[in-house]
Design an enzyme around this catalytic site. Structure first.
Site, mmCIF file in Angstrom:
data_model
loop_
_atom_site.group_PDB
_atom_site.id
_atom_site.type_symbol
_atom_site.label_atom_id
_atom_site.label_comp_id
_atom_site.label_asym_id
_atom_site.label_seq_id
_atom_site.Cartn_x
_atom_site.Cartn_y
_atom_site.Cartn_z
ATOM 1 N N TYR A 1 12.731 13.900 16.777
ATOM 2 C CA TYR A 1 13.741 13.151 16.019
ATOM 3 C C TYR A 1 14.879 14.115 15.685
ATOM 4 O O TYR A 1 14.681 15.101 14.965
ATOM 5 C CB TYR A 1 13.110 12.597 14.741
ATOM 6 N N GLY B 1 17.958 -6.138 8.363
ATOM 7 C CA GLY B 1 19.287 -5.630 8.689
ATOM 8 C C GLY B 1 19.349 -4.132 8.869
ATOM 9 O O GLY B 1 20.417 -3.530 8.712
ATOM 10 N N THR C 1 11.531 -5.604 7.577
ATOM 11 C CA THR C 1 10.563 -6.685 7.424
ATOM 12 C C THR C 1 9.402 -6.572 8.401
ATOM 13 O O THR C 1 9.471 -5.863 9.408
ATOM 14 C CB THR C 1 11.259 -8.043 7.642
ATOM 15 N N THR D 1 14.660 -11.172 21.786
ATOM 16 C CA THR D 1 15.281 -11.654 23.019
ATOM 17 C C THR D 1 14.403 -12.648 23.768
ATOM 18 O O THR D 1 14.903 -13.375 24.628
ATOM 19 C CB THR D 1 15.585 -10.482 23.969
ATOM 20 N N LEU D 2 13.116 -12.691 23.453
ATOM 21 C CA LEU D 2 12.183 -13.596 24.143
ATOM 22 C C LEU D 2 11.663 -14.694 23.222
ATOM 23 O O LEU D 2 11.177 -15.722 23.692
ATOM 24 C CB LEU D 2 10.998 -12.807 24.703
ATOM 25 N N SER E 1 12.852 3.026 6.859
ATOM 26 C CA SER E 1 13.471 1.742 6.508
ATOM 27 C C SER E 1 12.580 0.868 5.639
ATOM 28 O O SER E 1 12.917 -0.283 5.359
ATOM 29 C CB SER E 1 13.794 0.972 7.794
#
Length: 542
Positions: free
Chosen positions: A463, A146, A217, A277-278, A212
């Site tokens: 960044y 998330g 994950t 998306t795939l 993150s």
């Protein structure tokens, strides 16, 4: 390869649940320091007093659209206990953790959210769920940690009446370890700490530590082309991927047979960075290394960003890069957002560079000696270990500071890009100018900071962190600035994203990134693998 039963992580690294309207866990949220509050008052005229936030139980959600028939069909695959339509679960799967995401959650109106959350147990269940959803017209958003900051998890419905989040947390095992080849196979739902715990029991480490890390994950790292803070030493996550297992609505795909192959285009590249998306990545075989014997730290100061960037380029092009290599510009160094520290009682001036070295005692000593010589020759001043160690101690905490700033009426957001060394200075000037002008034109002067955190022989990433006083509609305020920055990146020859992925936020610039023919190729692959279009609608593919 070691014959082994699948291993799960222990309670020491139990998967944390992030709060619904901010980053991370409650313990990470701290009030702003007196120093920062004073700075906000001086620069923005803001008192630093936080506004009260709503309890998640008081947040109205769009009612679930899951039909009784779809509930029955989905629970027949995963079991009734592994599907939920509870508002608290739907809210926590309603999107990612970008500043616009969090600002939307603070709005008074009803929040959109997936109609249900489904928790498959394994690859076979993911395949069955995708087959069901394709047949019955249910959109599917894969959900790992998330942590998306580009709208990659928004429950976009499009032409679908129902959208579910497919939470992969139960795919959390280490299934194979090959210490001879230096590989391990990890379930897509393992978080960074869980993966390190499992690998550490075998004396191994992945060495992938993005900001993150605590929540994201393994599947998310692969699906977004994540780049960790130790990328100078271990590479990006896509460099670590050896094999992939993917579930698609059309069936399973298993890719990767050898360290390198000439058997046509590398089809792994279709799925690494595909953002769900795939297909949905269910397992990843990654390159691992022994847990480092020792770690050495050294911080440096450079008189200006150009001098520091040239020093980093010399390191990388000589092949002497340390494990961690980053450089903050003057603004970021001065405001302590790079976790800079006082040295000998005097503030760090100029630009702060952080280096760390991991490996055996002999290897670390040799690399540190060579790199230190190059950095000193390029104009750097050694600052000792302390600033680098303090940066490492707080390296996952920056998003918490962002949230504290949002609470007191300060807009704070990040964006990133990359380009060649020859174009680096030009890109930095153009993006900084676009952000400053776009926010200044709205009556909100901005502070724009920048650092280099990922380097290559031919170029580096930039960044940016942007801070300004919030307007009455901060989402619209940021949208104007983000659009100006995206246009500036494209015009100046940078990539629209180096490691944050595309999601919905960067999708408007994908045609400029890959060209019209590239877009048609991407759409053709999507049609072949996901003809019903159920996989993460509205993301990546223009």
């Amino acid at each position: 390869m070691v014959e082994m039963q699948p291993e799960k992580s222990g309670t020491a690294t139990a998967r944390p649940s992030m709060v619904w309207d901010a980053w991370g866990v409650p313990a990470g949220h701290q009030p702003l320091s007196a120093q920062i509050r004073g700075l906000l008052a001086q620069v923005f005229g803001i008192s630093g007093e936080p506004v009260a936030r709503r309890d998640e139980g008081d947040v109205p959600l769009r009612p679930t659209a899951l039909t009784a028939a779809d509930r029955a069909g989905l629970t027949a695959i995963v079991g009734d206990e592994h599907l939920t339509t509870a508002d608290v679960d739907r809210l926590r799967h309603a999107g990612g953790k970008s500043t616009p995401d969090l600002l939307r959650r603070r709005e008074d109106g009803p929040q959109d959210a997936p109609d249900a959350i489904v928790f498959p147990a394994d690859h076979a269940q993911v395949l069955a769920l995708l087959a069901y959803c394709a047949e019955h017209g249910v959109a599917v958003v894969p959900f790992g940690g998330g942590t998306s900051v580009v709208g990659g998890l928004d429950p976009v419905r499009g032409r679908f009446g129902t959208v579910i989040a497919l939470d992969l947390r139960r795919l959390d095992t280490l299934t194979d370890v090959d210490p001879v080849s230096g590989t391990a196979t990890l379930g897509a739902g393992l978080t960074g700490p869980q993966a390190e715990e499992l690998l550490g029991a075998h004396g191994l480490s992945l060495g992938h530590f993005p900001q993150s890390f605590e929540f994201a994950t393994i599947g998310g790292f692969a699906a977004t082309r994540s780049s960790g803070q130790a990328s100078a030493g271990y590479g990006r996550f896509d460099d670590m991927v050896e094999r992939l297992r993917i579930a698609t609505p059309q069936g399973a795909v298993d890719l990767g047979r050898a360290p390198a192959s000439a058997a046509g285009p590398d089809l792994r590249e279709l799925f690494v960075g595909s953002e769900g998306t795939l297909g949905i990545i269910t397992a990843v075989t990654v390159r691992v290394h022994p847990v480092p014997e020792t770690v050495a730290y050294q911080a440096w100061s450079f008189p200006d960003f150009a001098t520091g960037a040239a020093a980093l380029r010399a390191l990388v092009q000589t092949g002497a890069a340390p494990t961690v290599l980053r450089l903050s510009d003057e603004a970021e160094t001065g405001l302590n957002l790079a976790r800079s520290a006082d040295v000998g009682g005097e503030p760090i001036s100029g630009c702060l560079a952080i280096t760390t070295y991991e490996g055996t005692e002999a290897h670390v000593a040799a690399r540190a000696l060579e790199a230190s010589g190059l950095l000193a020759a390029a104009g750097g001043t050694a600052l000792g270990e302390a600033p680098a160690q303090q940066w490492e101690h707080g390296r996952f905490a920056a998003p918490y500071l962002r949230d504290a700033l949002l609470d007191v009426g300060v807009l704070c957001e990040t964006l990133e890009t990359a380009t060649t060394w020859a174009n680096l200075a030009n890109l930095k000037v153009k993006v900084t100018g676009a952000l400053t002008d776009a926010l200044g034109a709205q009556g909100t002067p901005a502070l724009v900071m920048c650092h280099i955190s990922h380097t290559y022989p031919t170029g580096a990433s930039l960044y940016f962190t942007v801070v300004a006083k919030q307007l009455d509609d901060p989402i619209a305020q940021w949208r104007v600035a983000k659009s100006a920055a995206g246009d500036a990146i494209v015009a100046a020859g940078g990539t629209i994203t180096h490691h944050h992925a595309v999601g919905a936020d960067h999708r408007p610039w994908m045609s400029a990134e890959i060209g019209d023919l590239g877009v048609r190729v991407l759409r053709a692959v999507k049609r072949e693998l996901d003809p019903a279009g159920i996989l993460n609608p509205g993301k990546l593919v223009p």
